[in-house]
Motif scaffolding. Structure first.
Motif, PDB file in Angstrom:
ATOM      1  N   SER A  56     -14.156  51.929  52.896  1.00  0.00           N
ATOM      2  CA  SER A  56     -13.288  52.981  52.385  1.00  0.00           C
ATOM      3  C   SER A  56     -12.653  53.801  53.498  1.00  0.00           C
ATOM      4  O   SER A  56     -13.301  54.131  54.498  1.00  0.00           O
TER       5      SER A  56
ATOM      6  N   THR B 275     -10.949  56.546  52.330  1.00  0.00           N
ATOM      7  CA  THR B 275     -10.687  57.782  51.592  1.00  0.00           C
ATOM      8  C   THR B 275     -11.949  58.525  51.200  1.00  0.00           C
ATOM      9  O   THR B 275     -11.912  59.747  51.016  1.00  0.00           O
ATOM     10  N   LEU B 276     -13.064  57.816  51.039  1.00  0.00           N
ATOM     11  CA  LEU B 276     -14.269  58.424  50.479  1.00  0.00           C
ATOM     12  C   LEU B 276     -15.407  58.453  51.485  1.00  0.00           C
ATOM     13  O   LEU B 276     -15.668  57.468  52.191  1.00  0.00           O
TER      14      LEU B 276
ATOM     15  N   GLU C 213     -18.539  62.345  48.735  1.00  0.00           N
ATOM     16  CA  GLU C 213     -17.426  62.389  47.778  1.00  0.00           C
ATOM     17  C   GLU C 213     -17.576  61.322  46.703  1.00  0.00           C
ATOM     18  O   GLU C 213     -17.226  61.539  45.537  1.00  0.00           O
TER      19      GLU C 213
ATOM     20  N   THR D 223      -6.806  48.338  48.626  1.00  0.00           N
ATOM     21  CA  THR D 223      -6.579  49.375  49.614  1.00  0.00           C
ATOM     22  C   THR D 223      -5.334  49.021  50.418  1.00  0.00           C
ATOM     23  O   THR D 223      -5.151  47.856  50.803  1.00  0.00           O
TER      24      THR D 223
ATOM     25  N   ILE E 231      -7.553  56.646  44.139  1.00  0.00           N
ATOM     26  CA  ILE E 231      -7.731  57.734  45.096  1.00  0.00           C
ATOM     27  C   ILE E 231      -6.615  57.700  46.138  1.00  0.00           C
ATOM     28  O   ILE E 231      -6.306  56.637  46.697  1.00  0.00           O
TER      29      ILE E 231
ATOM     30  N   LYS F 121      -5.093  59.442  49.699  1.00  0.00           N
ATOM     31  CA  LYS F 121      -5.290  60.288  50.880  1.00  0.00           C
ATOM     32  C   LYS F 121      -3.925  60.500  51.509  1.00  0.00           C
ATOM     33  O   LYS F 121      -3.212  59.527  51.806  1.00  0.00           O
ATOM     34  N   THR F 122      -3.527  61.741  51.661  1.00  0.00           N
ATOM     35  CA  THR F 122      -2.191  62.044  52.169  1.00  0.00           C
ATOM     36  C   THR F 122      -2.206  62.123  53.694  1.00  0.00           C
ATOM     37  O   THR F 122      -3.263  62.131  54.335  1.00  0.00           O
TER      38      THR F 122
ATOM     39  N   GLU G 201      -4.280  64.766  55.180  1.00  0.00           N
ATOM     40  CA  GLU G 201      -5.730  64.600  54.999  1.00  0.00           C
ATOM     41  C   GLU G 201      -6.267  65.189  53.697  1.00  0.00           C
ATOM     42  O   GLU G 201      -7.476  65.381  53.559  1.00  0.00           O
ATOM     43  N   GLU G 202      -5.401  65.474  52.744  1.00  0.00           N
ATOM     44  CA  GLU G 202      -5.873  65.890  51.424  1.00  0.00           C
ATOM     45  C   GLU G 202      -6.243  64.649  50.614  1.00  0.00           C
ATOM     46  O   GLU G 202      -5.600  63.600  50.736  1.00  0.00           O
ATOM     47  N   VAL G 203      -7.279  64.757  49.772  1.00  0.00           N
ATOM     48  CA  VAL G 203      -7.756  63.622  48.975  1.00  0.00           C
ATOM     49  C   VAL G 203      -7.837  64.046  47.514  1.00  0.00           C
ATOM     50  O   VAL G 203      -8.453  65.078  47.185  1.00  0.00           O
TER      51      VAL G 203
ATOM     52  N   THR H  94      -9.509  66.610  42.443  1.00  0.00           N
ATOM     53  CA  THR H  94      -9.293  66.769  43.881  1.00  0.00           C
ATOM     54  C   THR H  94     -10.646  66.701  44.576  1.00  0.00           C
ATOM     55  O   THR H  94     -11.670  67.131  44.017  1.00  0.00           O
TER      56      THR H  94
END
Length: 620
Positions: A434, A436-437, A441, A463, A487, A489-490, A493-495, A529
């Protein structure tokens, strides 16, 4: 199953015509001849051999019963309902079975529907024996195979085609208080029990079907045993036209749907009862009894006419009849002098008053149906839409009850001590693959899932880091999986993401008009979020209260769960989208939406995607 085996003269394999009754009587002179015959005569009795003619009473004139003091279910009545609407109608031309059959063969469905609704066959009319077979033949296509299957199953279970009695209790899906036999004799009752037991054996998924047994008993008045089985089997298996509820969830969905429909289309009656009762629980209790009012309390001649329509049109007939009963009940109460009107301020009083009204219904079967079909602006599409909406509401409410937020923006995490967590190997795999996680999380998202889903292990389906940024690849790898976790991820770094309860393949499904449907999914869908804050936003319908109209108070714009046209994916709708992703999986947009009542899931409405990942569940 074991029991006492007895021989009887009923039809068996290859003998389905042994029950045919004599042709319809053509004139009043012949009616007089028939009336002079004893009611126990098998040749003159127009009912099936499974019926106890002595219980029915002598067939006097054209009424079902010649005693005005005995009601259609063998209880005392005022006599009015027994004769109401069953006078001689020799001046009316009711179509014969042959005429109805020609309509069926010509495929004139609308004409057949109008014919069944408007004609006035009486309960003892010989034409009905053939009529119900013809109506059911519209639905039951492979009759010979059904007959063979039935008798093979009887042989397999009972070891004989002869009738077995003392076989023990009925299946558990039969409601003990809902076992009306409608004048069947002992043989008829045992045949009905056998049919229902074979249905239970053939359809083990049925867990609650209170109307199945009384419907079976009604069919046996005019059908052979194997014809009855074929007809009931179709009702159970039918996907297009709904007939019989099969679970407690569906049963609750049905009465709640009927309550909403009555509030819309029988508003005067419901408002009057609600005003008199003063408590919403009393109004709900009335709607919970709606099938009792129809199957248990209606006079027999009224119920048979309702069944004529029900066999062809399905459950919507029952909705219409229930609305008609409430409308007629209201008119009846309004016609009484004020000092003679019952005080409907207690649940027991309301139910007993309504039951008594239904039992002694002061109108003809034709007036009941005219009132039912006189309800305006009621459509099958509305009925289906409300049913799905109500079912989704009940499912979502149950699934999310363990993880309801304390308020709109915070979540009380349920304890994980008793939950099934991802295995250590699954956690290691996700940590390695992953982008993102983190494990923390992952466990946070896991705590928000429906409990039944936590029984399965997660797996990474897609992915962008490995499979590229192609919407085609995205759908190829994801669309057949249900449910999934999406999911994002920007680049900042926001998820954030979404739990999608339905397959993305449903984007290709067609609506009732043949066009591509817009939104799909269920109320289990939610968005969330993770970074910088861990917040879950469930469907707003979960918090809808049953004190008003329950799910009906949720606007259509708040039911927009998932959508895609092949070039984008959307989760949530109404004034905006919670998550919108373009076909290149590079840019997206997030806004407040009515479906989840969420704020934008990122710090800015427009965002650039760094990584998109989708997780599924093994062996779901």
């Amino acid at each position: 199953m074991t029991g006492e085996v007895v021989s009887y003269s009923g039809p068996g394999p290859g003998d389905s015509n042994s029950h045919i009754v004599e042709p319809p009587i053509e004139n009043d002179a012949e009616i007089g001849k028939q009336n002079s015959s004893p009611p126990s005569s098998p040749r003159r009795c127009p009912f099936q051999q499974y019926v106890d003619a002595d219980k029915l009473g002598r067939l006097s004139g054209t009424s079902v019963l010649d005693s005005p003091g005995i009601s259609s279910l063998g209880r005392r009545s005022n006599g009015r309902a027994s004769f109401m609407g069953v006078r001689k109608r020799s001046h009316l031309h009711n179509k014969t079975a042959e005429e109805v059959e020609r309509i069926v063969q010509a495929g004139k469905i609308r004409e057949l529907k109008n014919c069944i609704r408007s004609h006035q066959w009486l309960p003892f009319d010989c034409v009905r024996s053939r009529l119900w077979q013809i109506i059911s033949s519209v639905h039951v296509k492979d009759k010979a195979t059904m007959d063979s299957l039935y008798w093979d199953t009887v042989k397999q279970i009972y070891g004989t085609h002869d009738l077995v009695i003392k076989t023990g209790p009925l299946p558990t899906f039969v409601e003990p208080s809902f076992q009306m036999s409608y004048y069947l004799n002992e043989t008829g009752i045992q045949v009905a029990r056998r049919v229902v037991n074979i249905i239970s054996y053939s359809c083990p998924d049925i867990t609650y079907a209170p109307s199945l047994y009384p419907i079976t008993c009604l069919l046996l008045h005019y059908m052979s045993e194997e014809d009855c089985y074929a007809c009931v089997s179709h009702m159970v298996a039918s996907k297009k036209t709904k007939f019989i509820t099969q679970t407690k969830l569906h049963f609750e969905t049905i009465w709640r749907t009927s309550m909403i429909l009555c509030r819309r289309h029988a508003k005067s009656a419901v408002s009057y009862i609600a005003k008199q009762a003063g408590e919403n629980s009393i109004v709900e209790s009335i709607h919970q009894q709606w099938l009792n009012c129809i199957f248990k309390e209606l006079p027999f001649q009224h119920l048979v006419r309702v069944m004529d329509c029900f066999l062809f049109e399905g459950r919507k007939v029952m909705y219409r009849v229930w609305m008609a009963i409430l409308l007629l009940f209201h008119r009846h109460l309004a016609s009484l002098p004020p000092n003679n009107r019952p005080a409907l301020n207690k649940e027991s009083v309301v139910e007993s008053t309504l039951f008594d009204f239904c039992h002694n219904l002061p109108c003809s079967p034709e007036k009941l149906l005219r009132t039912a079909y006189g309800v305006r602006n009621f459509s099958s599409s509305e009925m289906d839409r409300l049913f799905i909406k109500t079912e989704m509401y009940l499912k979502s409410k149950a699934a999310a009850s363990a993880s309801m937020p304390n308020n709109k923006n915070t979540m009380i995490h349920r304890s994980r001590s008793s939950d099934v967590l991802p295995s250590s190997q699954s956690q290691v795999n996700i940590q390695m693959m992953s982008h993102t996680l983190t494990i923390r999380e992952l466990l946070t998202v896991w705590s928000w899932l429906p409990v039944r889903i936590t029984m399965y292990q997660p797996e990474l389906l897609y992915t962008t880091e490995e499979h590229g940024c192609s919407m085609t690849t995205f759908f190829n790898r994801v669309e057949q999986h249900e449910p999934i976790i999406l999911i994002v991820k920007t680049t900042t770094e926001e998820v954030f993401g979404a739990y999608c309860s339905s397959r993305w393949a449903e984007r290709n499904s067609k609506d009732c008009h043949g066009g591509r449907q817009g939104y799909f999914g269920t109320g289990e869908t939610f968005v969330f979020t993770l970074v910088p804050n861990e917040i879950k936003y469930p469907w707003v319908g979960i918090s809808a209260t049953s004190s008003a109209e329950g799910p009906s108070c949720v606007r259509h714009a708040a039911e927009l769960f998932m959508a895609s046209d092949g070039h984008m994916v959307t989760v949530g709708g109404g004034k905006g989208q919670a998550i919108w992703i373009d076909e290149n999986i590079r840019y997206g947009k997030t806004d407040m939406c009515l479906t989840f009542n969420n704020p934008p899931l990122a710090s800015t409405s427009d965002f650039e995607i760094k990584v998109l990942e989708v997780y599924g569940f093994q062996n779901v």
